[in-house]
Design an enzyme around this catalytic site. Structure first.
Site, mmCIF file in Angstrom:
data_model
loop_
_atom_site.group_PDB
_atom_site.id
_atom_site.type_symbol
_atom_site.label_atom_id
_atom_site.label_comp_id
_atom_site.label_asym_id
_atom_site.label_seq_id
_atom_site.Cartn_x
_atom_site.Cartn_y
_atom_site.Cartn_z
ATOM 1 N N HIS A 193 5.779 0.503 -2.290
ATOM 2 C CA HIS A 193 6.094 2.113 -1.452
ATOM 3 C C HIS A 193 4.954 2.920 -2.524
ATOM 4 O O HIS A 193 4.699 2.752 -2.741
ATOM 5 C CB HIS A 193 7.558 2.409 -0.986
ATOM 6 N N HIS A 197 -0.754 -2.036 4.705
ATOM 7 C CA HIS A 197 0.223 -0.834 4.984
ATOM 8 C C HIS A 197 0.893 -1.186 6.267
ATOM 9 O O HIS A 197 0.287 -1.924 6.849
ATOM 10 C CB HIS A 197 -0.944 0.446 5.375
ATOM 11 N N ASP A 234 -2.063 5.545 -1.341
ATOM 12 C CA ASP A 234 -2.043 4.997 -2.963
ATOM 13 C C ASP A 234 -2.907 5.362 -4.425
ATOM 14 O O ASP A 234 -3.386 5.216 -5.034
ATOM 15 C CB ASP A 234 -0.531 4.189 -2.929
#
Ligand code: SDX
Length: 425
Positions: A265, A306, A363
């Site tokens: 995460h 994802h 990210d």
């Protein structure tokens, strides 16, 4: 009111009618609450197909790579709104007027300091403690200083808690960094914007106060905007579940911080930079892609894939543009950016990644900008938590301000059936 009906047919049992509801956007949902009364549970580990709530805050279309906050596309907010405007939108449902924004900014500015005694909490940590370990502790501890405003059923208490959390997260994040350096903790300044103030507290000291580079402040603010909310992700679902027991907002956000820490995460931004360090050179990319595809190897391509996006994460696109702007402005030619871009190019053309619709997520590039701004890798997830705070609070407040029940999932039990304690023991 149900829009349609579904019928569940289980062999040997009478058909079960289930209501079906339609939202303003996204898939219809089947209301399965009646199944308990019919002697059944649903089974959905990882909540791949489960809606935990009704919400009006954020909408994601993973196939089209769309992200809306209260209906506004993230690309437009990243370009036209700043972070506090985005916070106001998430919390209140509408963009602020100029007057509303000025009042909100002033209110936030006047709550950026933390209680002086909170500094004592830091002394219990080793200087090399992971910053997220400290954040979990001190954010939860904030509730110990606000006994006067922890009645979650009081709208005004919820409002001041939201303000305090949004205002104090950058102060705490900078304190964590300064503590790790053994440098004096910096006080916030009310004459600086939210992101300027954060960079001031991170990189200035009592001996020298340099003006914050406006390009870096703008990039920092945009990074906060890009992290502000993301529907029912793991940490937001943790905040909702924690809040459903009636826990105070500081405890709920501390729970969200703990959930965000995981490398699957929010911890992925730190893991991406560590992965790029490990890969080291373009010549090693194929070796690491093979590891990522090997089911017996726990290595995953951090910053890729994802649960919802099966297309480009729209935030990753904006993050990459910001990355190019910041590095150009600073005249930095970062070999890790070159490596990341090559890795993305090769992975995106690899059948394994194409078949699974694995794209760069929020990210993948964020760490490269944060590094260019001067933020150490260990603080990356703290930045993510700071940006996500308004989203966590908006979801918590949306749940608490309406009818809700304590979250309590059921299970498929496959353990031993009842047996007696051995008489001969
Ligand atoms: C965030 O939910 C959110 O909204 C989160 C977030 C937010 O803003 O709150 O967007 C922030 O958490 C972004 C994600 C950051 N995490 C990473 O970058 C870590 C690397 N990514 C993976 O761990 C993974 O992609 C997840 C955890 C993000 C998603 O996992 P899922 O949805 O459970 O998907 P999966 O693991 O079932 O993957 C499907 C397939 C599997 O292969 P098969 O079993 O089909 O053969 O794709 C493979 C996976 O092994 N896969 C990867 C991969 N991601 C998925 N293989 C290699 N490298 C990867 N990164």
């Amino acid at each position: 009111m149900a829009d349609k009906k579904a019928q569940l047919i289980i062999e040997g049992a009478a058909p079960i009618d289930l209501p079906v509801y339609s939202g303003t956007l996204g898939p219809d949902v089947v209301d399965v609450r009646g199944l308990t009364g019919e002697g059944y549970f649903t089974f959905d580990p990882g909540f791949m197909a489960t809606s935990s709530c009704e919400s009006k805050i954020t909408y994601i279309d993973g196939d089209k790579g769309i992200l809306l906050h209260r209906g506004y596309p993230i690309e437009q907010l990243a370009e036209k709104a700043d972070f506090l405007e985005t916070c106001y939108l998430l919390l209140n449902g509408e963009l602020p007027t100029d007057a509303e924004k000025a009042e909100f900014v002033s209110t936030i500015n006047n709550h950026t300091m933390v209680h002086e005694q909170l500094k004592n909490f830091f002394n219990g940590f080793r200087r090399d403690a992971h910053p997220m370990a400290i954040m979990c502790g001190v954010v939860g501890a904030l509730s110990a200083f606000y006994h006067d405003s922890l009645d979650i059923n009081d709208h005004k208490h919820r409002q001041i808690s939201a303000i305090r959390l949004i205002a104090k997260m950058p102060t705490l994040a900078a304190m964590v960094y300064k503590y790790s350096l053994g440098q004096p903790l910096m006080y916030p300044r009310n004459d600086l914007s939210y992101s300027e103030n954060f960079l001031h507290m991170m990189f200035n000291s009592p001996c020298e106060e340099k003006k914050v580079n406006p390009v870096l402040a703008k990039a920092m603010d945009r990074i906060f905007v890009l992290h502000a909310d993301h529907e029912q992700n793991a940490s937001t679902s943790t905040v909702r579940l924690t809040g459903s027991s009636g826990a105070n907002p500081f405890a709920c956000i501390a729970a969200g911080i703990a959930a965000l820490w995981g490398p699957a995460h929010g911890g992925a931004n730190e893991a991406v930079l560590n992965m790029l360090d490990e890969i080291g050179d373009v010549s090693n990319i194929e070796k690491y892609l093979a590891k990522a595809k090997d089911k017996n190897d726990p290595f995953k391509l951090m910053g890729f894939g994802h649960r919802v996006y099966k297309n480009f994460d729209p935030r990753a696109k904006v993050m990459k543009q910001t990355c190019d702007e910041v590095l150009a402005e600073l005249g930095i030619n970062d070999p890790q950016l070159e490596l990341a871009m090559k890795l993305e190019e090769i992975a995106r053309n690899d059948p394994y990644f194409k078949e699974r619709n694995l794209y760069p997520n929020v990210d993948f590039y964020s760490g490269i900008i944060l590094k260019a701004i001067g933020i150490p890798t260990s603080i990356f997830t703290v930045i993510f938590a700071t940006g996500r705070t308004p989203g966590w609070i908006a979801h918590w407040n949306e749940m608490i301000s309406g009818p809700y029940k304590i979250g309590r999932p059921r299970q498929l039990y496959t353990g031993p059936t009842q047996r007696d304690y051995p008489t001969n023991k």
